[in-house]
Design an enzyme around this catalytic site. Structure first.
Site, PDB file in Angstrom:
ATOM      1  N   ASN A 309      -2.172  17.760  18.852  1.00  0.00           N
ATOM      2  CA  ASN A 309      -3.638  17.666  18.870  1.00  0.00           C
ATOM      3  C   ASN A 309      -4.235  17.363  17.501  1.00  0.00           C
ATOM      4  OD1 ASN A 309      -6.553  18.569  19.642  1.00  0.00           O
ATOM      5  ND2 ASN A 309      -5.929  19.966  18.001  1.00  0.00           N
ATOM      6  N   ALA A 310      -3.571  17.829  16.413  1.00  0.00           N
ATOM      7  CA  ALA A 310      -4.160  17.688  15.074  1.00  0.00           C
ATOM      8  C   ALA A 310      -4.528  16.234  14.824  1.00  0.00           C
ATOM      9  CB  ALA A 310      -3.171  18.162  14.014  1.00  0.00           C
ATOM     10  N   LYS A 316     -14.943   4.117   8.297  1.00  0.00           N
ATOM     11  CA  LYS A 316     -15.498   3.061   7.428  1.00  0.00           C
ATOM     12  C   LYS A 316     -15.388   1.753   8.194  1.00  0.00           C
ATOM     13  CE  LYS A 316     -16.662   3.920   3.051  1.00  0.00           C
ATOM     14  NZ  LYS A 316     -18.055   4.131   2.839  1.00  0.00           N
ATOM     15  N   TYR A 374      -8.857   4.814  12.834  1.00  0.00           N
ATOM     16  CA  TYR A 374      -8.724   5.870  13.859  1.00  0.00           C
ATOM     17  C   TYR A 374      -8.284   5.266  15.195  1.00  0.00           C
ATOM     18  CZ  TYR A 374     -10.269   9.806  16.793  1.00  0.00           C
ATOM     19  OH  TYR A 374     -10.337  10.842  17.700  1.00  0.00           O
TER      20      TYR A 374
END
Ligand code: NAD
Length: 468
Positions: A309-310, A316, A374
């Protein structure tokens, strides 16, 4: 998703303890009663429902379950629901409010055969209670199917996704897709059906779980499905990770809560609350996988479930991206998981029926402005899950991912008000999800009953309008 992860740790909210009734956001509370409700109706504003979330003491669904479908498959599914002590109907009864409709479409061979069952579903939609469920059971459209069969099977996709957008008052539509076998004989398909019917899937809408006929044949313990299991949850000090740890513990697992040393106090609080253990560890440490294995083996002598999960964000625009932002996000969100999985797969202690569940994101499916790093990491997880599944299969293991949409956490609370208010309404349920909604989906993947559910990416996003 969250704007960035630079702020110090916020307080871990204990109001998210699994099983408790959680408050809806302020707007939802306002439009749920009295003047607010009238005003929202008159102005045509969104009217999100207060969702029915899982409570072990509450009924599976609120009202009778109408099972539609002609073949023996539908009769057998009805029998499973009867065995679960549900009030099952095989025909619509006038003026009876329904808790759910289950449409068994597993024998559909061409598009023309969809008409009758779908019109039967249509005829009962106005009888659904608040927070009702519509669940289809269909068959995977395979490349070797006849074109008309594949067309009919894939058509179910469009039906369920459209119906999910049509339903109101917290009701959802989702589907179980059979990879093989007969629905009622597949513990995994029936576990997926139960998940979709229950409050565990409150924020899952317009989605599918595909199930092969494997699955534990042991009598299921639906209240404590994870009894006797040892689970590791990374990033467990707060937010979604803390909710996952609590939910797995509620379902009977003993949990090793992992987080960075800087989050040690919150981590200890979570671990103590659920009678688990805390392991302070940065998952980017090359030895993280082995450290986790050593901890679990020395304390408990086994390791059954690992939840990755981390995660971090360093947003940006790509035009302004720097190496530190790019590399740190990929290192924490993706490379650490790849390395830990290698260590797990190489170790015989994690060999039998191991479960790995990763947290991806709808940003990894649909992309998100300012989140190329991400989204790369979260889309990467999807690729990783699909190619890890066959590596775990020989030992009965599974690997799946959840892809949360807008979830109410300390991080999303920091998004500026107007942006946040728009982001949380852009889904069929017109609200943000709760950390425990993500946790419930993860707990489902961890169940022994779900042994035939692997390589699935389940969105927990209220059917967010972006992506699929
Ligand atoms: P959060 O920032 O509140 O919690 C993340 C936790 O991970 C923190 O406790 C942090 O200390 C820990 N962590 C970070 N780096 C670590 C490392 N190197 N080693 C060990 N632990 C580390 O985030 P959250 O909102 O609870 O998100 C949890 C997961 O869900 C993340 O993977 C995130 O990308 C994903 N997600 C969140 C949302 C959302 O709306 N909140 C949406 C989609 C996906």
């Amino acid at each position: 998703m969250t704007p960035n992860n630079k702020s110090p740790h916020g307080k871990t909210s204990h109001s998210t303890t699994a099983g408790a009734r959680e408050k809806a956001d302020k707007y939802t509370e306002f439009v749920s009663a009295g003047l607010g409700r009238d005003l929202a109706k008159r102005l045509g504003l969104p009217q999100p429902a207060i969702l029915r979330r899982y409570n072990p003491q509450a009924p599976l669904v609120e009202g009778p379950i109408l099972v539609l479908g002609q073949g023996s498959g539908a009769d057998a599914v009805a029998q499973v629901l009867l065995d679960w002590h549900q009030d099952v109907r095989r025909h619509a009864t006038p003026k009876t409010k329904l808790g759910a409709i289950v449409a068994v479409l597993d024998d559909v061979q061409n598009p023309g055969e969809l008409s009758e069952p779908m019109l039967a579903v249509a005829g009962s939609l106005r009888d659904l209670n608040k927070n009702a469920r519509v669940v289809s059971i269909s068959r995977l459209a395979a490349p070797d199917d006849a074109p008309e069969t594949a067309a009919a099977r894939n058509a179910v996709d469009g039906i369920v996704r459209s119906l999910a957008k049509e339903l109101r008052a917290g009701a959802t539509a989702n589907g179980v897709v059979l990879e093989n076998g007969i629905a009622a004989d597949s513990p995994s398909a029936m576990a997926a059906l139960r998940f979709f019917l229950s409050g565990r899937s409150a924020f899952v809408d317009g989605q599918f779980l595909s199930a092969a006929s494997e699955g534990s044949r042991q009598a299921p313990n639906w209240e404590k499905p994870l009894e006797g299991n040892i689970a590791v949850v990374t990033g467990a000090a707060r937010g979604i990770g803390a909710a996952i740890a609590r939910t797995l513990a509620r379902d009977g697992a003993t949990v090793v809560a992992v987080d960075i040393p800087a989050a040690g106090d919150h981590l200890a609080e979570v671990a103590n609350e659920i009678h688990g253990t805390a392991l302070q560890l940065d998952i980017t440490n090359p030895e993280a996988g082995n450290r986790i294995l050593e901890h679990a083996m020395s304390r408990y002598g086994r390791l059954d479930i690992v939840v990755h999960n981390a995660g971090i964000t360093r947003d940006k625009l790509l035009a302004n991206m720097d190496a530190a932002r790019w590399d740190s996000v990929v290192a924490v969100n993706l490379e650490a998981q790849l390395r830990m999985n290698k260590a797990l797969l190489a170790n015989t202690c994690f060999a039998d029926n191991g479960r790995i569940i990763s947290v991806s994101s709808t940003s990894g499916i649909a992309g998100n402005r300012g989140q190329s790093n991400y989204a790369a990491s979260k889309a990467g997880i999807i690729g990783m899950v699909k190619s890890t599944a066959p590596l775990l299969a020989p030992s009965g293991g599974t690997v799946n991912a959840v892809a949360p949409g807008f979830i109410e956490t300390a991080m999303t609370a920091k998004i500026p008000f107007a942006t946040r208010e728009v982001a949380r309404r852009l889904n069929s349920l017109q609200q943000g999800g709760k950390p425990r909604d993500v946790a419930e989906a993860i707990a489902f993947f961890a169940q022994p009953q779900a042994a035939g559910v692997t390589a699935n990416i389940l969105r927990v996003c209220g059917q967010n309008l972006v992506g699929q």
